[in-house]
Every structure is written in structure tokens, then in C-alpha cells.
Design an enzyme around this catalytic site. Structure first.
Site: not given
Length: 285
Positions: A223, A264
């Protein structure tokens, strides 16, 4: 020391932090868009992730990167269902990453064992009903709006307190609507209506989620806040998403140590190794 987690209906107990591998069946996801659009390639990739140590595989047919436009329900179904069916048919524990009730329902019919809704049931008024009726584990993530507008919604006085409280309210709402508490997984929603500083503050206080009494999913892989941290010191250029996997694995180890139920990730092996190292260290204490 044995790991104790709140019960989660229908999924195996791993005795350590789990690893959820990502299969994005999309042309526009921020780090792997277009790689797995072909259903056969997507299924093969999912099986490779399991071979690398993934405990479950999350299949998504709609990008939720900042600014992404929504696809039609028909297109999302076309992308997702063959991959869910193919992986489940090979014995893989499959999660479907969707904000649409119809996609969730049909994916569960095709073999999905879990619904990962980044809106936590807020984007589609029928989603909570589907979660209640199917009885599969359901992710309630912190969410304030669709991808096209979410960056404008990152306004907090105390991000940790507010995000936990907002997820707690949605948890109570879905349970009141018929979802059993033992179905629910919570997720801080890193990168969704969050600044880079917000993401770090949330990661630093994963312990704040324990009071909700539900398994915690941490989705930090590749991210933007990691890209910013690792930016080129001379040019300021963000580290490309595919070069953020070592940092993602570091977050996986830290999340495991903080009691996360699962992480995840796009690149499974480094995080699978990291959570196993954390589990061995904990067992040796």
C-alpha cells in the site's frame, strides 16, 4: 504458548496468524492489474499462492484503489465466478472480495467460504442479509465511501479511537440484522479514507482492536504508506508497488505479534515465513 483466537464459523484454525493470498481478477488494481484476468491463469496463480503458504485465497473482480471506477455487476460476476469455482474445486479455502450482495451470494454458491466486503456491508443494502443467510465468515472493514471519493474523507481527530468505534458500530449493526457474531472478522481498512500517517497510527495500535473480541484482518500489502516510507531519498519517487514486498512481510510479522488473525498479501512466501517465525518465537517463550 498456544495462540487463542475468537471462534470463526466454518474456517480452519491455524494456531498462528493466517496468510490470505490475493488474486485480483481486474485490469486496474494498483499493483497487479491485468496479470490474472484470464480465469485459467488466475486459478493457477491461486494454487501457486497456496503452494507458497497461503491459508486462504481472496478473489476480487473490482479494483478498490483510490480513484477507481466501479464495474458493472455483470462484469464482476464474469470475472470472479470461474476463478472461485476453479479454486474451490481444488480444495482451496476461497474468500470473495466484493461489495455486491449478488456477487457474494453467487460466489458462495460457487464454493467461496468467506465474504470480504471492504465496505463492511455499507455499500449494498442487501449484503448483510446475504451474509446472514449464507452463514459464512464476513469481513467488516472500516469504510467511509467509494474509491473515487475516499481520500477526501480522511478527516480524524483521533484516528485509532474513531476507526475502532466506527467499526464497532457497524459490527453491532450487522449482528442486529442477523449476522452471527462468530461470523465476523474486523479490518482497520488501511489506505481507505486514511492518510499515510493514519495508517501508521493504526498499525501502531493493533492492540486497540482486541476489545471487540473478533478476529482481526490486516491488509497492508504494497500500500501507498509503504511506498512513501521507501521513497527514493533523492527524487522523492515512491517505491513501486511490486518492490514493497519485504516491507509488507515486516508488517505481517508485526501484525502477527500483535495478535492479528490473518494478513492479506500479494506475495505470499515472505509473509508465510514471517508469521511462522513469529509463531515459533511465541511457542518458545
Amino acid at each position: 504458548m498456544e495462540r487463542t483466537e475468537p471462534s470463526l464459523a466454518g474456517l480452519p484454525e491455524w494456531g498462528r496468524c493466517g496468510v490470505m493470498g490475493i488474486v485480483n481478477v481486474t485490469p486496474d488494481s494498483f499493483s497487479d492489474g491485468g496479470l490474472w484476468l484470464d480465469p485459467d491463469r488466475a486459478v493457477t496463480h491461486g494454487l501457486e499462492l497456496v503452494a507458497q503458504g497461503a491459508d486462504l485465497v481472496d478473489v476480487g473482480g473490482e479494483s478498490t484503489r483510490p480513484g477507481a471506477k466501479r464495474v458493472t455487476e455483470e462484469e464482476e460476476l464474469r470475472r470472479v465466478l470461474p476463478v472461485v469455482r476453479g479454486l474451490a474445486g481444488q480444495g482451496v479455502v476461497v474468500s470473495v472480495d466484493t461489495m455486491r450482495a449478488a456477487v457474494a451470494e453467487q460466489a458462495v454458491d460457487a464454493g467461496a467460504a468467506m465474504v470480504n466486503d471492504v465496505s463492511g456491508g455499507l455499500a449494498d443494502p442487501n449484503m448483510v442479509k446475504v451474509a446472514a443467510e449464507t452463514g459464512v465468515p464476513f469481513v467488516v472493514m472500516h469504510w467511509r465511501g467509494q474509491s473515487a471519493s475516499m481520500d477526501r474523507l480522511a478527516q480524524y481527530q483521533d484516528v485509532v479511537t474513531e476507526v475502532v468505534a466506527e467499526v464497532e458500530r457497524q459490527l453491532e449493526a450487522v449482528v442486529a440484522a442477523g449476522v452471527r457474531p462468530e461470523q465476523v472478522v474486523v479490518d482497520p481498512g488501511l489506505g481507505f479514507a486514511k492518510t499515510r500517517e493514519d495508517d501508521w497510527k493504526l498499525l501502531a495500535r493493533l492492540d486497540a482492536w482486541h476489545r471487540l473480541g473478533r478476529p482481526l484482518l490486516v491488509a497492508a500489502s504494497r500500500k501507498r504508506f509503504l511506498g512513501t516510507l521507501l521513497a527514493d531519498p533523492l527524487t522523492g519517487e515512491l517505491r513501486p508497488p511490486k518492490e514493497r514486498d519485504a516491507a509488507s512481510a515486516a508488517v505481517s510479522a508485526l501484525a502477527a505479534a500483535a495478535g492479528a488473525w490473518s494478513v492479506r498479501v500479494h506475495e505470499v512466501r515472505p509473509s508465510a515465513d514471517a508469521v511462522r517465525v513469529e509463531a515459533a518465537l511465541r511457542a518458545a517463550r
